[in-house]
Enzyme design. Sequence first.
Site, mmCIF file in Angstrom:
data_model
loop_
_atom_site.group_PDB
_atom_site.id
_atom_site.type_symbol
_atom_site.label_atom_id
_atom_site.label_comp_id
_atom_site.label_asym_id
_atom_site.label_seq_id
_atom_site.Cartn_x
_atom_site.Cartn_y
_atom_site.Cartn_z
ATOM 1 N N CYS A 111 0.806 -1.218 0.000
ATOM 2 C CA CYS A 111 0.000 0.000 0.000
ATOM 3 C C CYS A 111 0.845 1.277 0.000
ATOM 4 O O CYS A 111 0.332 2.357 -0.288
ATOM 5 C CB CYS A 111 -0.944 0.007 1.198
ATOM 6 S SG CYS A 111 -1.919 -1.511 1.344
ATOM 7 N N HIS A 251 -3.754 6.905 2.310
ATOM 8 C CA HIS A 251 -4.130 5.597 1.788
ATOM 9 C C HIS A 251 -5.542 5.246 2.249
ATOM 10 O O HIS A 251 -5.886 5.377 3.428
ATOM 11 C CB HIS A 251 -3.131 4.547 2.280
ATOM 12 C CG HIS A 251 -3.552 3.142 2.054
ATOM 13 N ND1 HIS A 251 -4.007 2.686 0.839
ATOM 14 C CD2 HIS A 251 -3.597 2.068 2.893
ATOM 15 C CE1 HIS A 251 -4.305 1.400 0.931
ATOM 16 N NE2 HIS A 251 -4.071 1.006 2.168
ATOM 17 N N ASN A 281 -10.063 -0.646 -0.827
ATOM 18 C CA ASN A 281 -8.604 -0.577 -0.654
ATOM 19 C C ASN A 281 -7.936 -1.117 -1.913
ATOM 20 O O ASN A 281 -8.036 -2.310 -2.208
ATOM 21 C CB ASN A 281 -8.207 -1.406 0.570
ATOM 22 C CG ASN A 281 -6.713 -1.368 0.863
ATOM 23 O OD1 ASN A 281 -5.910 -0.972 0.030
ATOM 24 N ND2 ASN A 281 -6.336 -1.806 2.052
#
Length: 324
Positions: A111, A251, A281
């Site tokens: 990520c 994020h 996500n």
Amino acid sequence: MTLKILGTGSGLPEKIVTNDDLAQIMETSDEWISSRTGIKKRHISVTETTTDLAIAASKNALEMSGVSVDDIDLIIVGTISPEYFYPSCACQIQAALGATKAVAFDVSAACSGFLFGLNTAYAYFQAGIFKKALIVGAENLSKMMDWNDRSTCVLFGDGAGAAIVEAVEDTTDGGVLSITMGSDGASGLNLVCKNRPINNPFSPCEEPLSYTSMNGQEVYKFAVRTVPKAINEVLEKAGKTPEDVDVYLLHQANMRIIESVAKRMGQPLEKFPMNLMDYANTSAASVPLLLDYANRKGMLKKGDTILLAGFGGGLTWGAALLTW
């Protein structure tokens, strides 16, 4: 020498899957998912590969920037879900765009991948090695999920985001003010997907294919502890305060994490735009997708102070403070 963002772009699969759609194939509900994460839907690839999405995002970023592909001398892709071990996704993008002068490689930081790529380009620029770069975060996470495990598969989506960046002498007309990166490998197995096991004539293996697994509580604690620390670090390096930041682009893992970070920083949630309700996500694609979303929605004004932060598997984290 610093780094300035010239253009941004996104690439998304055509198919949109809502929480209600998932409820038709597993024991879950829109209320269960959205109340815990903020996620309402996500894009899921049917035919689009990671590279397909990355190429689309790159073309959109190039178009916005007005930069010729012939002037790109560096391509970095953050991804954990490429089609091939080799060639790299970056090399495939280079071929598709015809960016024959560019050095191309991937980085694997989950990520945090886009931030690692951006900060790597920043270092190259400071060293005077390259002048213009294409930085991409691209993921096809749906192929890495166990779709019988409702605790993980509902959290993720597919997509790609990209940015065209160039080396500039100073931040007079925009540019990076400070960066930070970090890793905690000792905690890495809290978020994991195994690669191929050892399998050869001397050590045969019939181990089944591995899928993503996560210790959600530990990852949550890592995020709410580490992200404010990283934010404070880049602010301190630049001589700025949390109040000086106009927009925080974090994020997009979980709405609760973002709310917790905003609270710890003492900043209004309005400074933290979110698109996780539509994208879920998307790992390395998350930050550049949000950057492009905010850019095209007119949320970023010339002269604004912007903070980007990624965090996730590895465990890794990265942040960049810049003037837009």
